[in-house]
Design a protein around this motif. Structure first.
Motif, PDB file in Angstrom:
ATOM      1  N   GLY A 447       5.843  43.078  15.703  1.00  0.00           N
ATOM      2  CA  GLY A 447       6.559  42.461  16.805  1.00  0.00           C
ATOM      3  C   GLY A 447       5.990  42.870  18.150  1.00  0.00           C
ATOM      4  N   THR A 448       6.444  42.181  19.197  1.00  0.00           N
ATOM      5  CA  THR A 448       6.072  42.492  20.578  1.00  0.00           C
ATOM      6  C   THR A 448       7.310  43.063  21.250  1.00  0.00           C
ATOM      7  OG1 THR A 448       4.581  40.581  20.502  1.00  0.00           O
ATOM      8  CG2 THR A 448       4.995  41.576  22.660  1.00  0.00           C
ATOM      9  N   LYS A 449       7.435  44.383  21.182  1.00  0.00           N
ATOM     10  CA  LYS A 449       8.653  45.047  21.657  1.00  0.00           C
ATOM     11  C   LYS A 449       8.309  46.099  22.714  1.00  0.00           C
ATOM     12  CE  LYS A 449      11.263  44.312  17.393  1.00  0.00           C
ATOM     13  NZ  LYS A 449      12.274  44.883  16.478  1.00  0.00           N
ATOM     14  N   VAL A 450       9.195  46.242  23.693  1.00  0.00           N
ATOM     15  CA  VAL A 450       8.979  47.169  24.802  1.00  0.00           C
ATOM     16  C   VAL A 450      10.222  48.028  25.011  1.00  0.00           C
ATOM     17  CG1 VAL A 450       7.482  45.457  25.914  1.00  0.00           C
ATOM     18  CG2 VAL A 450       9.875  45.658  26.635  1.00  0.00           C
ATOM     19  N   VAL A 451      10.033  49.103  25.771  1.00  0.00           N
ATOM     20  CA  VAL A 451      11.139  49.927  26.263  1.00  0.00           C
ATOM     21  C   VAL A 451      11.279  49.665  27.756  1.00  0.00           C
ATOM     22  CG1 VAL A 451      11.971  52.271  26.698  1.00  0.00           C
ATOM     23  CG2 VAL A 451      10.842  51.725  24.531  1.00  0.00           C
ATOM     24  N   VAL A 452      12.479  49.396  28.221  1.00  0.00           N
ATOM     25  CA  VAL A 452      12.742  49.133  29.635  1.00  0.00           C
ATOM     26  C   VAL A 452      13.308  50.396  30.279  1.00  0.00           C
ATOM     27  CG1 VAL A 452      14.010  47.730  31.298  1.00  0.00           C
ATOM     28  CG2 VAL A 452      13.150  46.688  29.174  1.00  0.00           C
ATOM     29  N   LEU A 453      12.717  50.786  31.407  1.00  0.00           N
ATOM     30  CA  LEU A 453      13.164  51.971  32.146  1.00  0.00           C
ATOM     31  C   LEU A 453      13.535  51.594  33.568  1.00  0.00           C
ATOM     32  CD1 LEU A 453      10.307  54.458  31.117  1.00  0.00           C
ATOM     33  CD2 LEU A 453      12.650  54.467  30.251  1.00  0.00           C
ATOM     34  N   TRP A 533       3.408  48.736  31.282  1.00  0.00           N
ATOM     35  CA  TRP A 533       2.371  49.739  31.033  1.00  0.00           C
ATOM     36  C   TRP A 533       2.195  49.977  29.541  1.00  0.00           C
ATOM     37  CZ3 TRP A 533      -0.037  50.044  35.371  1.00  0.00           C
ATOM     38  CH2 TRP A 533       0.675  49.896  36.571  1.00  0.00           C
ATOM     39  N   LEU A 534       0.981  49.753  29.086  1.00  0.00           N
ATOM     40  CA  LEU A 534       0.648  49.946  27.685  1.00  0.00           C
ATOM     41  C   LEU A 534       0.577  51.437  27.352  1.00  0.00           C
ATOM     42  CD1 LEU A 534      -0.036  47.809  25.505  1.00  0.00           C
ATOM     43  CD2 LEU A 534      -2.451  48.346  25.874  1.00  0.00           C
ATOM     44  N   TRP A 551       5.836  50.020  28.043  1.00  0.00           N
ATOM     45  CA  TRP A 551       6.990  50.388  28.869  1.00  0.00           C
ATOM     46  C   TRP A 551       7.098  49.390  30.019  1.00  0.00           C
ATOM     47  CZ3 TRP A 551       9.536  54.878  27.231  1.00  0.00           C
ATOM     48  CH2 TRP A 551       8.817  55.728  26.385  1.00  0.00           C
ATOM     49  N   VAL A 552       8.295  48.890  30.248  1.00  0.00           N
ATOM     50  CA  VAL A 552       8.568  48.066  31.420  1.00  0.00           C
ATOM     51  C   VAL A 552       9.376  48.917  32.394  1.00  0.00           C
ATOM     52  CG1 VAL A 552       9.735  46.029  32.324  1.00  0.00           C
ATOM     53  CG2 VAL A 552       8.540  45.915  30.127  1.00  0.00           C
TER      54      VAL A 552
END
Length: 573
Positions: A447-453, A533-534, A551-552
């Motif tokens: 999947g294409t999943k990110v963490v939002v900060l 940011w990768l 990370w977003v």
């Protein structure tokens, strides 16, 4: 009246001084042009066509001072798509210039150009640049040297000369064909045919004595060697026969100096060392050697690259001098790797403080390692079994890059819903004995999943290695940030015991850190850079297999805490 005039002149004088200081600290704008072009290169008695920058291999040196603005125009003259990553540059509010394809930009297509425009803020030291799409960085890479501000001294003896030495890998085959074959068959990739110093394999390889890197030195001088591991898949030990090296910097961050005979660099890492030459001319030349550190189960290029350290003399010839050869640790010397890594400490001085986050807002636990994907129907694969392909994941999520837009662009225009999801797991969904007997089911999700900060969140992240399909180290690189390495150890991380031993005083600051083979590492960073940011393993095949995430970081409230808009020449998909 006279008093007022004197006061006015004094204020004007102080303003002028302040303005000049600000102007000096702001730096200058430096322009470069990178023409992506083909070049015929001969190595190991084989001539092949490679992709280069300006026809050079390795590529040209980019030099700037802290505070300078860099504007680097990349013009693509080849059929391969390209993008360039400025490895280790913070890219404060300028994420559009970070470079990974389909993450912060779409790639530059043939006939297109793009100007990477960014300012070097609060950084000085050795970094590097490289292609960030497929395996293009096998030949598209070069040094990025950031000098201190004018009149700002080094926190170590001023060197007589500074020399970048880039470690690389040479493939007789086309690296793009190597990775495509691996992904298609599900097998591990074919190994490279040689390692190189500044593009040269050296005398220990067939037909390569004429292609040997020579470092010419004078007696009684101190040289600053800027070591850069640009190899695709190999961590490398490095040494110089009969010479001691003093480590003074890692990933463009000063460290407390320490002496060593052998340096270890993971792919993506840089290390500055001082080489103090012998006081009088020696009647010998000295090998510089590099060869891999590896504990995994795959096939790697277990060969040794040699260069020559040669002393200059105004009368004596070097033709008949003996060559002294050093020794290196065994390929699987995890004990040496661990002891070497523990030597790194931040300078933590008043001029270069260690701003370690003491209070943590968010904690994450990422399990890092290999896994499997099912083989397509009606196909026999060459992975761990004939019905599986090799894969890699973080918290069992193998990352899929988009191919019609970039993550940053979709985020910026508010149309990310169909591009990425924000439910990346904060810890493994199903915990297991990470460094013990691996689970029977090694399948990963995709999947294409990110963490939002939120802006200015302080993050603690534990990176835990696993034993699935082999125990090995993973050099993890975080784009857009430096981080502090507050703890590391072998086995499984213990949240009740291990944090008590964190170093929160002078931990090393880096942008790429090796997760110990069969162990864990804990890092902390401040999310003060808005954008996408990768974060990924810098072993290229692991990145190709999906060992990455993003990370977003949201905008802050103030104008200087917001991502700048994209430039007008931003590449379109």
């Amino acid at each position: 009246m006279v008093t007022w005039v004197l006061h006015y002149l004094l204020v004007a004088f102080l303003f002028a001084i302040s303005y000049n200081i600000d102007a000096a600290s702001a730096g200058i704008t430096r322009h470069y042009q990178f023409d992506i072009q083909l070049k015929n290169i001969t190595r190991l008695c084989k001539t092949k066509t490679i992709v280069t920058v300006n026809g050079k291999f390795p590529g040209p040196r980019v030099t700037a001072r802290e505070g300078d603005n860099l504007q680097i125009k990349v013009v693509n003259h080849v059929s391969n798509n390209i993008s360039i990553h400025w490895h280790g540059i913070r890219q404060l509010r300028s994420g559009w210039a970070d470079g990974p394809s389909y993450v912060t930009q779409c790639p530059i297509r043939m006939g297109q150009s793009y100007v990477y425009n960014f300012t070097v803020t609060g950084q000085r030291g050795t970094l590097w640049w490289h292609a960030h799409i497929q395996w293009m960085r096998a030949t598209v890479y070069g040094p990025l040297i950031i000098l201190p501000k004018l009149h700002q001294p080094y926190p170590f003896p001023k060197p007589y000369k500074q020399v970048p030495i880039l470690f690389g890998e040479w493939f007789n085959a086309d690296p793009q064909a190597v990775v495509q074959q691996a992904l298609q068959t599900g097998a591990g990739p074919n190994a490279s045919d040689a390692h190189t110093f500044n593009g040269l394999p050296g005398p220990l390889y067939n037909c390569s004595t004429k292609d040997t890197y020579k470092l010419m030195v004078k007696p009684g001088k101190t040289y600053l060697l800027r070591l850069i591991n640009a190899a695709l898949n190999d961590e490398l030990f490095f040494t110089i026969a009969n010479h001691t090296l003093t480590v003074v910097e890692a990933d463009a961050c000063y460290v407390k100096p320490f002496q060593t005979n052998i340096v270890l660099l993971g792919p993506g890492q840089t290390t500055n060392v001082l080489l103090k030459t012998k006081p009088i001319y020696p009647n010998a030349t000295f090998y510089m050697l590099a060869r891999p550190y590896f504990t995994g189960q795959g096939t790697i290029d277990n060969t040794t690259v040699a260069g020559i350290l040669q002393y200059q003399h105004h009368t004596k010839s070097s033709k008949n001098l003996s060559i002294i050869k050093p020794s290196l640790p065994p390929i699987n010397s995890t004990s040496y790797a661990a002891n070497f890594t523990k030597m790194f400490r931040s300078l933590a001085s008043s001029t270069f403080p260690a701003n370690v986050p003491k209070v943590v807002d968010k904690q994450y636990f990422f399990a890092i390692g290999l896994g499997t994907n099912p083989c397509p129907k009606n196909q026999t694969c060459q992975g761990p079994t004939n019905t599986t392909k090799f894969a890699a994941s973080i918290n069992n999520v193998s990352f899929i890059l988009p191919n019609k837009t970039s993550l940053l662009q979709s985020y910026f225009v508010g149309k990310s819903k169909n591009v990425f999801m924000t439910d990346f797991p904060t810890a493994p969904i199903i915990p297991f004995n990470y460094t013990g007997t691996p689970p029977n089911n090694t399948m990963v999700s995709r999947g294409t999943k990110v963490v939002v900060l939120k802006y200015n969140t302080t993050v603690e992240l534990v990176l835990q290695g696993t034993s699935i399909l082999g125990i090995e180290a993973h050099p993890i690189h975080l784009h857009g940030f430096n981080f502090y390495v507050v703890g590391q150890g072998f086995g499984n991380f213990n949240p009740a015991r291990d944090p008590k031993h964190y170093n929160l005083v002078d931990p090393v600051e880096r942008n790429t850190i090796n997760i110990p083979s069969g162990g864990w590492v804990a890092i902390r960073f401040l999310a003060d850079n808005p954008g996408v940011w990768l974060m990924h393993c810098h072993i290229e095949i692991h990145l190709s297999w999906g060992l990455t995430m993003a990370w977003v970081v949201l905008d802050g409230d103030l104008p200087n805490q917001k991502l700048l808009p994209p430039p007008s020449d931003f590449p379109k998909c």
